[in-house]
Motif scaffolding. Sequence first.
Motif, PDB file in Angstrom:
ATOM      1  N   PRO A 237       3.943 -38.030  -9.375  1.00 42.62           N
ATOM      2  CA  PRO A 237       3.932 -37.567 -11.265  1.00 42.62           C
ATOM      3  C   PRO A 237       3.265 -39.061 -12.041  1.00 42.62           C
ATOM      4  O   PRO A 237       2.632 -38.349 -12.944  1.00 42.62           O
ATOM      5  CB  PRO A 237       5.679 -36.625 -11.264  1.00 42.62           C
ATOM      6  CG  PRO A 237       6.049 -37.132 -10.376  1.00 42.62           C
ATOM      7  CD  PRO A 237       5.059 -37.730  -9.574  1.00 42.62           C
ATOM      8  N   ASP A 238       3.728 -39.475 -11.491  1.00 43.73           N
ATOM      9  CA  ASP A 238       3.282 -40.758 -12.175  1.00 43.73           C
ATOM     10  C   ASP A 238       1.696 -41.523 -11.507  1.00 43.73           C
ATOM     11  O   ASP A 238       1.492 -42.247 -12.020  1.00 43.73           O
ATOM     12  CB  ASP A 238       3.817 -41.778 -12.774  1.00 43.73           C
ATOM     13  CG  ASP A 238       4.646 -42.686 -11.094  1.00 43.73           C
ATOM     14  OD1 ASP A 238       4.462 -42.374 -10.244  1.00 43.73           O
ATOM     15  OD2 ASP A 238       5.942 -43.679 -11.533  1.00 43.73           O
TER      16      ASP A 238
ATOM     17  N   PHE B  99      17.277 -42.626  -7.601  1.00 44.58           N
ATOM     18  CA  PHE B  99      16.727 -41.097  -6.244  1.00 44.58           C
ATOM     19  C   PHE B  99      18.527 -41.057  -4.894  1.00 44.58           C
ATOM     20  O   PHE B  99      18.186 -40.258  -4.985  1.00 44.58           O
ATOM     21  CB  PHE B  99      15.732 -41.768  -5.177  1.00 44.58           C
ATOM     22  CG  PHE B  99      13.941 -40.780  -5.763  1.00 44.58           C
ATOM     23  CD1 PHE B  99      14.005 -39.471  -5.808  1.00 44.58           C
ATOM     24  CD2 PHE B  99      12.994 -41.319  -6.565  1.00 44.58           C
ATOM     25  CE1 PHE B  99      13.000 -38.692  -5.497  1.00 44.58           C
ATOM     26  CE2 PHE B  99      11.981 -40.718  -6.858  1.00 44.58           C
ATOM     27  CZ  PHE B  99      12.337 -39.829  -6.096  1.00 44.58           C
TER      28      PHE B  99
ATOM     29  N   LEU C 139       9.058 -49.538 -12.451  1.00 45.48           N
ATOM     30  CA  LEU C 139       9.640 -48.495 -12.600  1.00 45.48           C
ATOM     31  C   LEU C 139       8.429 -47.539 -11.079  1.00 45.48           C
ATOM     32  O   LEU C 139       8.057 -46.681 -11.285  1.00 45.48           O
ATOM     33  CB  LEU C 139       8.955 -47.984 -14.090  1.00 45.48           C
ATOM     34  CG  LEU C 139       9.388 -48.710 -15.514  1.00 45.48           C
ATOM     35  CD1 LEU C 139       9.005 -48.166 -16.538  1.00 45.48           C
ATOM     36  CD2 LEU C 139      11.243 -48.055 -15.536  1.00 45.48           C
ATOM     37  N   HIS C 140       7.544 -47.932 -10.647  1.00 45.76           N
ATOM     38  CA  HIS C 140       7.291 -47.631  -9.981  1.00 45.76           C
ATOM     39  C   HIS C 140       8.291 -46.679  -8.619  1.00 45.76           C
ATOM     40  O   HIS C 140       9.326 -47.266  -8.544  1.00 45.76           O
ATOM     41  CB  HIS C 140       6.731 -49.026  -8.470  1.00 45.76           C
ATOM     42  CG  HIS C 140       5.448 -47.969  -8.177  1.00 45.76           C
ATOM     43  ND1 HIS C 140       5.755 -47.511  -6.676  1.00 45.76           N
ATOM     44  CD2 HIS C 140       3.955 -47.568  -7.545  1.00 45.76           C
ATOM     45  CE1 HIS C 140       4.324 -46.708  -5.987  1.00 45.76           C
ATOM     46  NE2 HIS C 140       3.948 -47.473  -6.534  1.00 45.76           N
ATOM     47  N   GLU C 141       7.578 -45.490  -8.430  1.00 43.93           N
ATOM     48  CA  GLU C 141       8.665 -44.451  -7.244  1.00 43.93           C
ATOM     49  C   GLU C 141       8.775 -45.460  -6.235  1.00 43.93           C
ATOM     50  O   GLU C 141      10.420 -44.708  -6.022  1.00 43.93           O
ATOM     51  CB  GLU C 141       7.674 -43.101  -7.372  1.00 43.93           C
ATOM     52  CG  GLU C 141       8.523 -42.559  -6.810  1.00 43.93           C
ATOM     53  CD  GLU C 141       8.287 -40.601  -6.143  1.00 43.93           C
ATOM     54  OE1 GLU C 141       7.436 -40.523  -7.289  1.00 43.93           O
ATOM     55  OE2 GLU C 141       8.457 -40.524  -5.564  1.00 43.93           O
ATOM     56  N   PHE C 142       8.401 -45.770  -5.544  1.00 44.14           N
ATOM     57  CA  PHE C 142       8.466 -46.310  -4.528  1.00 44.14           C
ATOM     58  C   PHE C 142       8.712 -47.786  -3.913  1.00 44.14           C
ATOM     59  O   PHE C 142       9.283 -48.372  -3.485  1.00 44.14           O
ATOM     60  CB  PHE C 142       7.574 -46.343  -3.266  1.00 44.14           C
ATOM     61  CG  PHE C 142       6.315 -44.907  -3.676  1.00 44.14           C
ATOM     62  CD1 PHE C 142       7.090 -44.115  -2.759  1.00 44.14           C
ATOM     63  CD2 PHE C 142       5.790 -44.275  -3.958  1.00 44.14           C
ATOM     64  CE1 PHE C 142       6.939 -41.936  -2.641  1.00 44.14           C
ATOM     65  CE2 PHE C 142       5.121 -42.805  -4.410  1.00 44.14           C
ATOM     66  CZ  PHE C 142       6.237 -41.983  -3.322  1.00 44.14           C
ATOM     67  N   VAL C 143       8.105 -48.471  -4.854  1.00 42.13           N
ATOM     68  CA  VAL C 143       9.211 -50.274  -4.768  1.00 42.13           C
ATOM     69  C   VAL C 143      10.059 -50.897  -5.948  1.00 42.13           C
ATOM     70  O   VAL C 143      10.536 -51.688  -6.324  1.00 42.13           O
ATOM     71  CB  VAL C 143       7.855 -51.037  -4.661  1.00 42.13           C
ATOM     72  CG1 VAL C 143       7.613 -50.420  -3.602  1.00 42.13           C
ATOM     73  CG2 VAL C 143       6.858 -50.959  -6.211  1.00 42.13           C
TER      74      VAL C 143
ATOM     75  N   ALA D 237       9.146 -39.380 -14.192  1.00 41.82           N
ATOM     76  CA  ALA D 237       8.038 -40.232 -13.614  1.00 41.82           C
ATOM     77  C   ALA D 237       8.391 -40.650 -14.469  1.00 41.82           C
ATOM     78  O   ALA D 237       7.725 -40.693 -15.793  1.00 41.82           O
ATOM     79  CB  ALA D 237       6.921 -39.566 -13.205  1.00 41.82           C
TER      80      ALA D 237
ATOM     81  N   SER E 258       5.034 -47.114   1.767  1.00 42.41           N
ATOM     82  CA  SER E 258       6.418 -46.825   1.597  1.00 42.41           C
ATOM     83  C   SER E 258       6.681 -45.541   2.928  1.00 42.41           C
ATOM     84  O   SER E 258       8.247 -45.610   3.483  1.00 42.41           O
ATOM     85  CB  SER E 258       6.694 -46.091  -0.029  1.00 42.41           C
ATOM     86  OG  SER E 258       6.151 -44.644   0.496  1.00 42.41           O
TER      87      SER E 258
ATOM     88  N   TYR F 277      -1.531 -44.566 -12.181  1.00 44.23           N
ATOM     89  CA  TYR F 277      -1.762 -44.921 -10.414  1.00 44.23           C
ATOM     90  C   TYR F 277      -3.386 -46.093 -10.290  1.00 44.23           C
ATOM     91  O   TYR F 277      -3.673 -45.477 -10.927  1.00 44.23           O
ATOM     92  CB  TYR F 277      -1.473 -45.263  -8.858  1.00 44.23           C
ATOM     93  CG  TYR F 277      -0.019 -44.717  -9.281  1.00 44.23           C
ATOM     94  CD1 TYR F 277       0.785 -44.906  -9.692  1.00 44.23           C
ATOM     95  CD2 TYR F 277       0.595 -44.117  -7.556  1.00 44.23           C
ATOM     96  CE1 TYR F 277       2.291 -44.608  -8.927  1.00 44.23           C
ATOM     97  CE2 TYR F 277       1.537 -44.016  -7.021  1.00 44.23           C
ATOM     98  CZ  TYR F 277       2.576 -43.671  -8.327  1.00 44.23           C
ATOM     99  OH  TYR F 277       4.203 -43.720  -7.997  1.00 44.23           O
TER     100      TYR F 277
ATOM    101  N   ARG G 181       5.925 -52.228 -14.673  1.00 47.87           N
ATOM    102  CA  ARG G 181       4.767 -51.903 -13.772  1.00 47.87           C
ATOM    103  C   ARG G 181       5.302 -52.116 -12.352  1.00 47.87           C
ATOM    104  O   ARG G 181       5.404 -50.683 -11.790  1.00 47.87           O
ATOM    105  CB  ARG G 181       3.077 -52.420 -14.125  1.00 47.87           C
ATOM    106  CG  ARG G 181       1.939 -51.695 -13.332  1.00 47.87           C
ATOM    107  CD  ARG G 181       1.117 -52.116 -13.713  1.00 47.87           C
ATOM    108  NE  ARG G 181       0.623 -51.932 -12.714  1.00 47.87           N
ATOM    109  CZ  ARG G 181      -1.038 -52.574 -12.827  1.00 47.87           C
ATOM    110  NH1 ARG G 181      -1.260 -53.582 -13.463  1.00 47.87           N
ATOM    111  NH2 ARG G 181      -1.539 -52.448 -12.061  1.00 47.87           N
TER     112      ARG G 181
END
Lengths: 439, 289
Positions: free
Chosen positions: A260-261, B138, B126-130, B146, A276, A265, B123
Amino acid sequence: MQSTTISATLAFLALATPGLAEVTVLGWPGGPEETALRAATEAYNAREGLADADRVELLFTSRDGFYDKLAADLAAGTTAFDAHQIATYSIGRYAPFMTPVDLGPAAATTFGESVLATQQFDGKQFGVPTDLSLHFLYYRSDLIDALLADADAAARYTEIAQEHLGEALTPKAPDEWTWRDWAATALYFTKAVNPDSPTRYGAVLQMKNLLFNIMVFQSLPRAYGGDWTDEAGKVTVDSEAYRTGLDLYKMLYDAGATPPDSTGYEFAEANAAYASGQVATMVQWNAAAAELTDPEKAPTVAAVTATIAPPSGPEGRFTHVHSLGLGLNAAAENKEGAQRFLQWLATPEAMAIYARAGGAPGLTGAALEAVVGERPDLAPLGEYASQYGYVMRGGTSANALAIYQLQAAEFTGYWAGTESLDQALADTTKGMTELLAGK
Amino acid sequence: MIAPKTRENRLLATPLVLYLLLLLGFPTVLNVFYSLSEVSFETLRTPRLSGFGNFTAVLSDPAFWRAVWFSLRFGVLTATVEVALGLFLAVFLSPLLQARPWLLALLTLPIMIAPAMMGLMYRLALHEFVGPLPYYLFEWFGNSPAFLSPGWVFWTVCVIEILQWTPFALLLFHLAYSSIPADVREAARMDGARGWRTFRRVELPMLMPTLALAAVIRLIDGIRVFDNIYVLVGAGPGGSTTSLPIYIYTAFFRGGSLGPALAASVLFAIAAFAGLFLALRAADRRAGA
């Protein structure tokens, strides 16, 4: 004592002064391009019989805002460098401050005509194309193989395609994918659409309001016949091709097939998401290949990541292509020396050194064969560039960067839901018309 | 006839005046001149005067007004929260900071970080994966907002700004609060005032000049926000996080619209000057009352 001091001072000055007659080159900092340029320059400076006036000294500034600073420097008539970095999309902007370059007869056999053309503007050669950038479709081969081997999964895939795309598509091998097949695959591998998906997202789209992201996007409308203008120069982005491409991105974003974000990107964030292991596919710059297939840098996905040219559309398969290169500053103090360096860079010998040091030149023929054993990734680079590469009409014009920026602002607005498709395309058309007219 | 003392003062002030004229005056005049001209990178040395066309173009550009609205909203919101939070912390932590002054150095660390670095840091964070924050959300709740998505991004950039600059307000208020003479509080206590009443009737009025100063500084800083937002999310999808400075920067460098960008900067400067002038006049009147 006094004479010793004077001699020592003179010797120090001789060593410390960077050679008034040297060729100064402003390079692209902080990446493989810098490493490669340093290696090539070292080899050039080590050549026997090289005149002092031809020795090359490299300059690097920060990568952030590089082209903005370059624009200001060139406009001010700087003599701080003789040759400098340029890119396909900015040649038109800098051409008034540059001198066309004669690369000699070797250049065509080193790069081939299509790659050389990426450094041309108004029919003149403005630079030597040192690094080629285009797009690959990165995908998880393990996931796709499993999907193709499972009849139940294929049935679910078809259901999802019917529901979201209005068409009962069946799973195919990636080299047969159209953009709709890719979209169906992305939806299938999305948890929000298919709770049994092994990955959280089927794709990662780069939707930040950034001009480079539009370069990644536009191979999609191009596959549907999209172009910036028609032959008469009339802006044609308000077309079915662009509407189809923009809608497909929007549908994937709204369906949750990309994080969603993603609207924030760009290159690095998209790579991190893919690495990932929670993303199944990604259209991304070729520069990501080295990182995503390196087991140390991307341990989760390196062994199962495959690359191919972006999907096809009714008009064929396309990849945006541009090159980074080096061209001549019109105000250069040592233009002849810089010209000789650029000519040498365009030879197979120089490009072999450049490629071995990590650069990504688009080579052909014997120049490619000389290095492909050590750099197998350079083979598809040249092949994709010549088979699928395109530059939009107006893509090297003086305002090309401004056009990309305009599209980035408008298209991301549509994807994020802050403006309608009609409004975004109307504003883009209006802005592009003015920019292409030089207003 | 000029008094010798006056002549001496003028002489001593000359280098400063020349310095200001050179470093502020010249770019300002050039800026105004370009804003009234048709100019591009190619014609920097040969601009053509074109009247107020650039100003008309800017004022009729919806993106400019969106940027104005964003800057105002961002500036007012962040300045208000920073000042309120800074004041609360300065009063609440006062006994602790009196006893352990080194804590103040620790609390004001964020203001030493370059805003661009702050943007870069978040940056990543707040990144979803890192990023650590989404990771733990999570882990604990099975989901995470997000933070940089269109629905959240404005609040995210506000919180980042507030986290970085509240310590600045805290620092100002702590110094002002500590410098209230003990006998004033003692006198209030003798008169029967306690706790909230002492703060409301005695301390707060004495903190008002600092409060006004902190609010003005933070408002100006908030309105001219650029680096942390630009590094974090750029101009935002559809320009949704475009502050006035980002508007000017993108128009100038990315859009190549030098004249309109400089016209916008002149309008910005006039508005800032007018705002400051009014604020200072109000402060003067209050001081004179």
